[in-house]
Write a protein that holds these residues in place. Structure first.
Motif, short mmCIF file in Angstrom:
data_model
loop_
_atom_site.label_atom_id
_atom_site.label_comp_id
_atom_site.label_asym_id
_atom_site.label_seq_id
_atom_site.Cartn_x
_atom_site.Cartn_y
_atom_site.Cartn_z
N ILE A 25 0.84 -1.20 0.00
CA ILE A 25 0.00 0.00 0.00
C ILE A 25 0.87 1.25 0.00
CG2 ILE A 25 -1.60 1.34 1.42
CD1 ILE A 25 -2.92 -1.26 2.25
N LEU A 26 1.93 1.23 0.81
CA LEU A 26 2.86 2.36 0.86
C LEU A 26 3.54 2.57 -0.49
CD1 LEU A 26 4.39 4.54 2.47
CD2 LEU A 26 6.04 2.76 3.14
N ALA A 27 3.96 1.48 -1.13
CA ALA A 27 4.61 1.58 -2.43
C ALA A 27 3.67 2.16 -3.48
CB ALA A 27 5.11 0.20 -2.87
N ALA A 28 2.41 1.74 -3.45
CA ALA A 28 1.43 2.27 -4.41
C ALA A 28 1.24 3.77 -4.22
CB ALA A 28 0.10 1.53 -4.26
N ASP A 29 1.18 4.20 -2.97
CA ASP A 29 1.00 5.62 -2.69
C ASP A 29 2.25 6.44 -3.06
OD1 ASP A 29 -0.60 7.80 -1.48
OD2 ASP A 29 1.02 7.82 0.01
N LEU A 30 3.43 5.92 -2.71
CA LEU A 30 4.66 6.65 -3.02
C LEU A 30 4.89 6.75 -4.53
CD1 LEU A 30 7.13 5.26 -0.30
CD2 LEU A 30 5.99 7.50 -0.37
N GLY A 31 4.57 5.69 -5.25
CA GLY A 31 4.72 5.73 -6.71
C GLY A 31 3.86 6.80 -7.34
N TRP A 32 2.62 6.91 -6.86
CA TRP A 32 1.71 7.95 -7.37
C TRP A 32 2.24 9.34 -7.02
CZ3 TRP A 32 -2.82 8.44 -10.17
CH2 TRP A 32 -3.49 9.66 -10.04
N PHE A 56 -3.58 -2.37 -6.67
CA PHE A 56 -2.16 -2.66 -6.80
C PHE A 56 -1.70 -3.64 -5.71
CE2 PHE A 56 2.21 -1.85 -5.47
CZ PHE A 56 2.91 -1.94 -6.67
N ALA A 57 -2.12 -3.40 -4.47
CA ALA A 57 -1.61 -4.19 -3.34
C ALA A 57 -2.20 -5.60 -3.29
CB ALA A 57 -1.90 -3.45 -2.04
N VAL A 58 -3.49 -5.74 -3.53
CA VAL A 58 -4.13 -7.05 -3.38
C VAL A 58 -3.61 -8.08 -4.37
CG1 VAL A 58 -6.33 -8.28 -3.50
CG2 VAL A 58 -6.20 -6.10 -2.28
N LEU A 113 2.86 3.30 -11.89
CA LEU A 113 2.87 1.87 -11.61
C LEU A 113 4.30 1.33 -11.64
CD1 LEU A 113 -0.22 0.54 -13.61
CD2 LEU A 113 0.05 0.62 -11.14
N PHE A 114 5.10 1.83 -12.59
CA PHE A 114 6.49 1.40 -12.65
C PHE A 114 7.24 1.81 -11.39
CE2 PHE A 114 10.91 2.52 -13.67
CZ PHE A 114 11.38 1.26 -14.06
N TYR A 115 7.03 3.07 -10.98
CA TYR A 115 7.68 3.53 -9.74
C TYR A 115 7.23 2.69 -8.55
CZ TYR A 115 9.05 7.74 -12.34
OH TYR A 115 9.59 8.61 -13.26
N SER A 116 5.94 2.39 -8.50
CA SER A 116 5.41 1.60 -7.38
C SER A 116 6.01 0.20 -7.35
CB SER A 116 3.88 1.51 -7.47
OG SER A 116 3.28 2.79 -7.33
N ALA A 120 8.19 -1.20 -4.36
CA ALA A 120 7.71 -2.42 -3.69
C ALA A 120 8.82 -3.46 -3.59
CB ALA A 120 6.50 -2.99 -4.43
N VAL A 121 9.56 -3.67 -4.68
CA VAL A 121 10.64 -4.66 -4.66
C VAL A 121 11.69 -4.29 -3.62
CG1 VAL A 121 12.55 -5.62 -5.99
CG2 VAL A 121 10.30 -5.39 -7.05
N VAL A 122 12.08 -3.01 -3.61
CA VAL A 122 13.10 -2.55 -2.66
C VAL A 122 12.62 -2.74 -1.23
CG1 VAL A 122 14.39 -0.55 -1.82
CG2 VAL A 122 14.14 -0.93 -4.28
N LEU A 123 11.38 -2.32 -0.94
CA LEU A 123 10.86 -2.41 0.42
C LEU A 123 10.74 -3.87 0.88
CD1 LEU A 123 8.05 0.33 0.41
CD2 LEU A 123 10.29 0.44 1.52
#
Length: 462
Positions: A25-32, A56-58, A113-116, A120-123
């Motif tokens: 969820i954090l990755a989806a928000d940060l990417g946006w 994105f998260a589910v 989406l690419f940023y997210s 996500a991978v890094v986190l």
């Protein structure tokens, strides 16, 4: 472990799963937010785009579960965890593409989406590097005292020594002079206060593993332990929880009769399972038809004989039915008419057959058996009548597996490699009994998800 919808889930795996979901969820928000700041677009609040964030998260969380990202090896090897994460992210991209195709309102900018994905991978990798050893360490393990020091106690000891075990032995009590298989066991006569012994070792559970049950159980000792607030477990129940199977060596008829479970035959559960089978089989038949046709042509080009192989199997309540498979062996594989167990590197398997067995394509025609109601997607694998007769004579409780509708995939297929012997059948029965006892739609969904792991990392397909 925690019992979630009748299925036992390790605390560490559940905690890591919750952390992963929050990170997604954090990755989806940060990417946006990152992409919005680049183009000067107002980012807004996360609640305003919650559907997009969850879309994105589910799917990515489901992909993580499907590839086995919460297996015990994930807590022991960062390399293993990272490899599973990369596969899960790749599958997640496919899931997201399908979701956005059918529901465009949930889609986001491709750049965000690419940023997210990158975030996500890094986190996820960082969290596993920081928490993997901690979650798999002694701090999150149950502290167990074994009451008994015979062969049954050594079975628990060996289980605790396995990599990824979620419990540790903090003491063993020899209840008689005959129990001497555990060298460091303390004799009961030397313990003045059993409650104090348990508390001193900060135990969270005592497992009753007496070698001989002919004498009266130590009820007074067990009562003293229970009144300290420590859980007391019988050996069969403990092994069921820890291994995901019913241990045939320790289980008894009375335990199976009086223990909780075996609800797959209840009307509501049966209706949900059947409705799911009908809807999904209709969809999969349409999707799988081109694959079946292409495979059929390849089989026919390689060897003569029928493309579809029909074989009698034993189904629900011991009723026979014909199972359909794409032929993967030579036409004369059983020329004598005698049923033969499959072997490792079986010479009867054709070149095309070896491929389709590895990726389970040969099982696709069985979707028709699911639609017809003879099978389900999830359940024990149906066996041939000739094998069933022998197995019922030689293995206790084998007939009980036929009280559940057979399936294309199952709990035994996920947890035990392909088996083709009496001993293999015995081990697989232990998992089939666990499934029959602890059936729930949640367990069915988990098995269907993790079947993808078996397809991606096949082991022992014959």
């Amino acid at each position: 472990m925690i019992r979630l919808f009748k299925h036992y889930v390790p605390h560490a795996a559940l905690l890591l799963g919750l952390v992963d979901f929050l990170l997604l969820i954090l990755a989806a928000d940060l990417g946006w937010r990152l992409r919005a700041s680049q183009i000067g677009f107002p980012a807004g609040t996360i609640m305003g785009r919650l559907p997009q964030v969850l879309s994105f998260a589910v799917p990515l969380q489901i992909a993580l579960m499907a590839v086995g990202a919460y297996a015990a090896a994930s807590f022991l090897s960062l390399r293993f965890a990272a490899a599973r994460l990369m596969v899960a992210i790749s599958i997640g991209v496919i899931f997201l593409s399908l979701i956005f195709f059918f529901m465009p309102s949930l889609s986001s900018w491709r750049s965000s989406l690419f940023y997210s994905m990158v975030i996500a991978v890094v986190l996820l990798v960082v969290v596993r590097g920081l928490l993997g050893r901690v979650l798999g360490g002694d701090k999150f393990k149950r502290r167990v005292i074994v009451m008994g020091a015979g062969e049954r106690a050594t079975q628990i000891m060996e289980l605790a020594r396995q990599p990824g075990a979620n419990f540790m032995i903090v003491g063993a009590i020899a209840m008689s002079d005959e129990e001497n298989a555990v060298s460091k066991a303390v004799h009961r006569s030397t313990i003045p206060s059993l409650g104090g012994f348990v508390i001193d070792r900060q135990a969270t559970e005592v497992v009753l593993a007496l070698q001989e049950r002919r004498n009266a159980l130590p009820y007074q000792d067990l009562l003293r332990v229970r009144t300290t607030g420590v859980q007391v477990s019988e050996l069969s129940s403990f092994l069921e929880r820890q291994t995901g199977r019913i241990d045939l060596a320790s289980v008894s008829h009375s335990w199976l009769i009086f223990s909780e479970g075996f609800s797959s035959g209840r009307m509501w559960s049966a209706m949900v399972k059947r409705a799911f089978d009908i809807v999904v089989s209709l969809i999969l038949l349409m999707v799988a038809l081109p694959v079946i046709l292409v495979t059929a042509v390849a089989i026919r080009l390689e060897s003569r004989g029928p493309v579809i192989y029909r074989q009698q199997r034993v189904g629900l309540y011991n009723q026979p039915f014909d199972i359909l498979k794409l032929r993967s062996m030579r036409q004369d594989a059983e020329s004598g008419g005698q049923a033969v167990w499959a072997e490792q590197n079986d010479p009867r398997i054709t070149r095309i057959g070896r491929i389709i067995r590895k990726v389970r394509i040969d099982e696709l025609p069985q979707i028709w058996s699911v639609l017809a109601g003879e099978m389900s997607f999830v359940g024990p694998r149906p066996e041939r009548p000739q094998f069933v007769e022998e197995l019922e004579r030689r293995i206790p409780f084998y007939a009980e597996r036929h009280m559940v509708k057979p399936g294309i995939t199952g709990w035994a297929q996920l947890n035990y490699p392909y088996g083709a012997s009496i001993e293999d059948a015995r081990h697989k029965l232990e998992y089939d009994l666990y499934y029959a006892k602890n059936y729930s739609p949640f367990l069915d969904a988990l098995i269907l998800l993790q079947t993808l792991r078996v397809i991606l990392w096949p082991s022992g397909a014959r």
